[in-house]
Design a protein around this motif. Structure first.
Motif, mmCIF file in Angstrom:
data_model
loop_
_atom_site.group_PDB
_atom_site.id
_atom_site.type_symbol
_atom_site.label_atom_id
_atom_site.label_comp_id
_atom_site.label_asym_id
_atom_site.label_seq_id
_atom_site.Cartn_x
_atom_site.Cartn_y
_atom_site.Cartn_z
ATOM 1 N N LEU A 165 -1.464 74.634 46.323
ATOM 2 C CA LEU A 165 -0.926 75.181 47.840
ATOM 3 C C LEU A 165 -1.677 74.961 48.762
ATOM 4 O O LEU A 165 -2.985 74.834 48.710
ATOM 5 N N PRO A 166 -1.276 74.881 50.100
ATOM 6 C CA PRO A 166 -2.348 74.835 51.044
ATOM 7 C C PRO A 166 -3.193 76.302 51.112
ATOM 8 O O PRO A 166 -2.651 77.081 50.679
ATOM 9 N N PRO A 167 -4.150 76.298 51.787
ATOM 10 C CA PRO A 167 -5.040 77.658 51.936
ATOM 11 C C PRO A 167 -4.479 78.446 52.934
ATOM 12 O O PRO A 167 -3.461 78.058 53.670
ATOM 13 N N PHE A 168 -4.723 79.612 52.880
ATOM 14 C CA PHE A 168 -4.185 80.553 54.031
ATOM 15 C C PHE A 168 -5.479 80.598 55.171
ATOM 16 O O PHE A 168 -6.551 80.246 54.958
ATOM 17 N N THR A 169 -4.753 81.179 56.306
ATOM 18 C CA THR A 169 -5.931 81.229 57.395
ATOM 19 C C THR A 169 -6.851 82.502 57.071
ATOM 20 O O THR A 169 -5.988 83.539 56.863
ATOM 21 N N VAL A 170 -7.857 82.444 57.399
ATOM 22 C CA VAL A 170 -8.776 83.617 57.113
ATOM 23 C C VAL A 170 -8.971 84.098 58.692
ATOM 24 O O VAL A 170 -9.560 83.323 59.440
ATOM 25 N N LEU A 171 -8.528 85.295 58.982
ATOM 26 C CA LEU A 171 -8.451 85.908 60.405
ATOM 27 C C LEU A 171 -9.410 87.008 60.310
ATOM 28 O O LEU A 171 -8.740 88.178 60.043
ATOM 29 N N THR A 172 -10.373 87.015 60.597
ATOM 30 C CA THR A 172 -11.390 88.099 60.874
ATOM 31 C C THR A 172 -11.042 89.024 62.066
ATOM 32 O O THR A 172 -11.055 88.183 63.143
ATOM 33 N N CYS A 173 -10.939 90.052 61.993
ATOM 34 C CA CYS A 173 -10.877 91.063 63.233
ATOM 35 C C CYS A 173 -11.995 92.071 63.370
ATOM 36 O O CYS A 173 -11.724 93.215 63.908
ATOM 37 N N ASP A 174 -13.093 91.830 63.067
ATOM 38 C CA ASP A 174 -14.283 92.573 63.089
ATOM 39 C C ASP A 174 -15.264 92.033 64.111
ATOM 40 O O ASP A 174 -15.294 90.882 64.442
ATOM 41 N N ASN A 175 -15.984 93.054 64.653
ATOM 42 C CA ASN A 175 -16.882 92.954 65.667
ATOM 43 C C ASN A 175 -18.212 92.334 65.386
ATOM 44 O O ASN A 175 -19.316 92.909 65.106
ATOM 45 N N LEU A 176 -17.953 90.845 65.168
ATOM 46 C CA LEU A 176 -19.383 90.412 64.745
ATOM 47 C C LEU A 176 -19.205 88.973 65.970
ATOM 48 O O LEU A 176 -18.240 88.467 66.117
#
Length: 473
Positions: A165-176
């Motif tokens: 399967l293709p990878p999922f997108t990793v979408l970080t929403c943290d303040n870094l």
């Protein structure tokens, strides 16, 4: 007669397209609302499965409501409520890590997003590299069922790779700072130790867009729950309270372009988030931390209480004067106007954002929120007395005793080390804490020693309020 429990409105559920790690109040007040608005505008199967990485509390509160909850906008002229029903399930990782991995590996899931806070990435804040000595990372190196957020990402990507399967997108929403690159780095660090071929596949096929998120979201209290019941006539055990303002800038880089119509929901899809990220981390998060430590020491419970004090109103303005020369404004944005808007948001009396809450996890937050600005100011020969006082305020706070001699409940992954390292005197505390290279790189610590010691001596000998007044006079 007790009010009826809030339940999910009638109607079909969307299919699940997103798994979110770290389902706290912020994401429910922010990401869930954006995704709801995106589906209302353009459709799509972008239902969300939330994951609690530690506690079952959120799952237990939402399950009797079929995962629905109230989003409450705290406007100065009164609260506004809205039911959010984008959640399809909430999993508790320690109870059933297999269920979490199965959800992340499902072919219908296109995005795994995260709000796990700075400490959740198990990295060294001073360098950004994965901390292989972290107990959860040690576990995840040798177990297929992980504990950490990086571990879940790597093991779920491993399953997708093995399934073709293709990878999922990793979408970080943290303040870094550079948050997309940071989470990509810790994922690849861990994947290389587990399987170099997996790391190569993630590096080639994976996507880790950077983001900037902004919406002040205080912790929900029992009084808030009672207020929502009075407003709506429904009992909701898990409402989220937030300010009217929201902003989401997202690097438009998703696997196969698969994402909700976030533009229709008001997000800014951009090629480079850096300018938005730096502006927000330094001007909002940096001053939030400064006000949290000094405001708490001065006896102020909330940010709005703190800036209602004219001394701290002047102090935060001085902080912005020191920060703005180190910030490149995003296109079309005036930094002085942005600072004015921030002050109005801080002063909103409907937002009860506690200084103690913002003060948590300072050892993980300081490098991003304050130290980057200080480094640039030092290199440019600019003095930063207000920001150095903020660092000294953090040091006084984590020493664990307030100005009246009371004990401070310090919540920080390094709390014991910080308390044991600090001393009773300002110069000794500054020297000892600056020696902690996991927070302060040695070269920066050497430059900060004199100005932070001067600020700390002022803080210890007078008070937080008097010190703030002196650096703005």
């Amino acid at each position: 007669m007790p009010a009826d429990r809030l339940t999910r409105p009638d109607g079909p559920r969307p299919g699940t397209g997103i798994v979110h790690l770290g389902l706290g109040a912020f994401y429910r007040a922010f990401g869930c609302v954006y995704v709801t608005d995106a589906m209302q505008a353009s459709g799509g199967d972008w239902g969300i499965v939330g994951v609690s990485l530690r506690s079952p509390d959120t799952r237990d509160a939402l399950k009797p409501q079929d995962w629905a909850y109230m989003s409450v906008t705290l406007a100065p002229d009164g609260p506004q409520t809205r039911v959010i029903d984008v959640l399809n399930d909430v999993l508790v990782a320690p109870e059933d890590p297999e269920a979490v991995l199965s959800a992340m590996a499902d072919p219908g899931v296109k995005i795994v997003s995260l709000t796990v806070t700075e400490k959740g990435y198990c990295h060294n804040p001073a360098t950004g590299a994965l901390n292989f000595d972290h107990a959860d990372i040690q576990h995840d190196l040798t177990h297929d069922l992980p504990r950490s957020a990086p571990g879940f990402l790597v093991r779920a990507l491993q399953r997708r790779h093995e399934a073709g399967l293709p990878p999922f997108t990793v979408l970080t929403c943290d303040n870094l700072p550079h948050n997309g690159a940071l989470v990509r780095g810790v994922v690849l660090d861990l994947a290389r130790r587990i399987d170099p071929a997996l790391a190569d596949w993630i590096a080639a096929e994976g996507r880790f867009p950077a983001t900037m998120v902004d919406r002040i979201t205080p912790a929900t209290t029992d009084d808030d729950i009672a207020q929502v019941e009075r407003l709506t006539g429904r009992h909701d055990t898990a409402p989220v309270m937030h300010e009217p303002f929201r902003q989401w800038a997202v690097q438009d880089d998703f696997v196969d372009g698969a994402r909700p119509d976030l533009v229709a929901a008001g997000a800014q899809m951009v090629d480079d988030v850096t300018a938005f990220e730096d502006m927000k981390l330094r001007m909002l998060n940096g001053t939030h931390s400064a006000l949290a430590y000094l405001g708490y020491l001065a006896g102020h419970e909330t940010i709005s209480d703190t800036v209602a004090d004219p001394v701290f109103a002047a102090y935060v303005r001085q902080c912005w004067e020191e920060i703005m020369p180190a910030v490149a404004a995003p296109p079309g944005i005036s930094l002085p106007d942005y600072a004015d808007a921030l002050f109005d948001r801080y002063a909103n009396p409907a937002i009860r954002h506690r200084t103690w809450q913002i003060a948590m996890d300072g050892s993980q937050k300081l490098p991003q929120r304050l130290l980057g600005t200080l480094r640039e100011n030092i290199a440019a020969g600019r003095e930063s007395p207000a920001l150095c006082l903020a660092v000294a305020g953090w040091m006084r706070y984590v020493a664990g005793t307030d100005e009246t001699g009371g004990t401070i409940d310090v919540r920080d992954p390094l709390a014991d080390l910080l308390r044991d390292t600090a001393t009773d005197a300002a110069p000794g505390t500054v020297t000892a804490l600056l020696s902690l290279e996991q927070i302060f790189p040695a070269d920066l610590a050497a430059h900060l020693a004199a100005p932070v010691t001067e600020a700390a001596s002022l803080l210890w000998s007078k008070s937080a309020r008097a010190a703030a007044a002196e650096v703005t006079s």
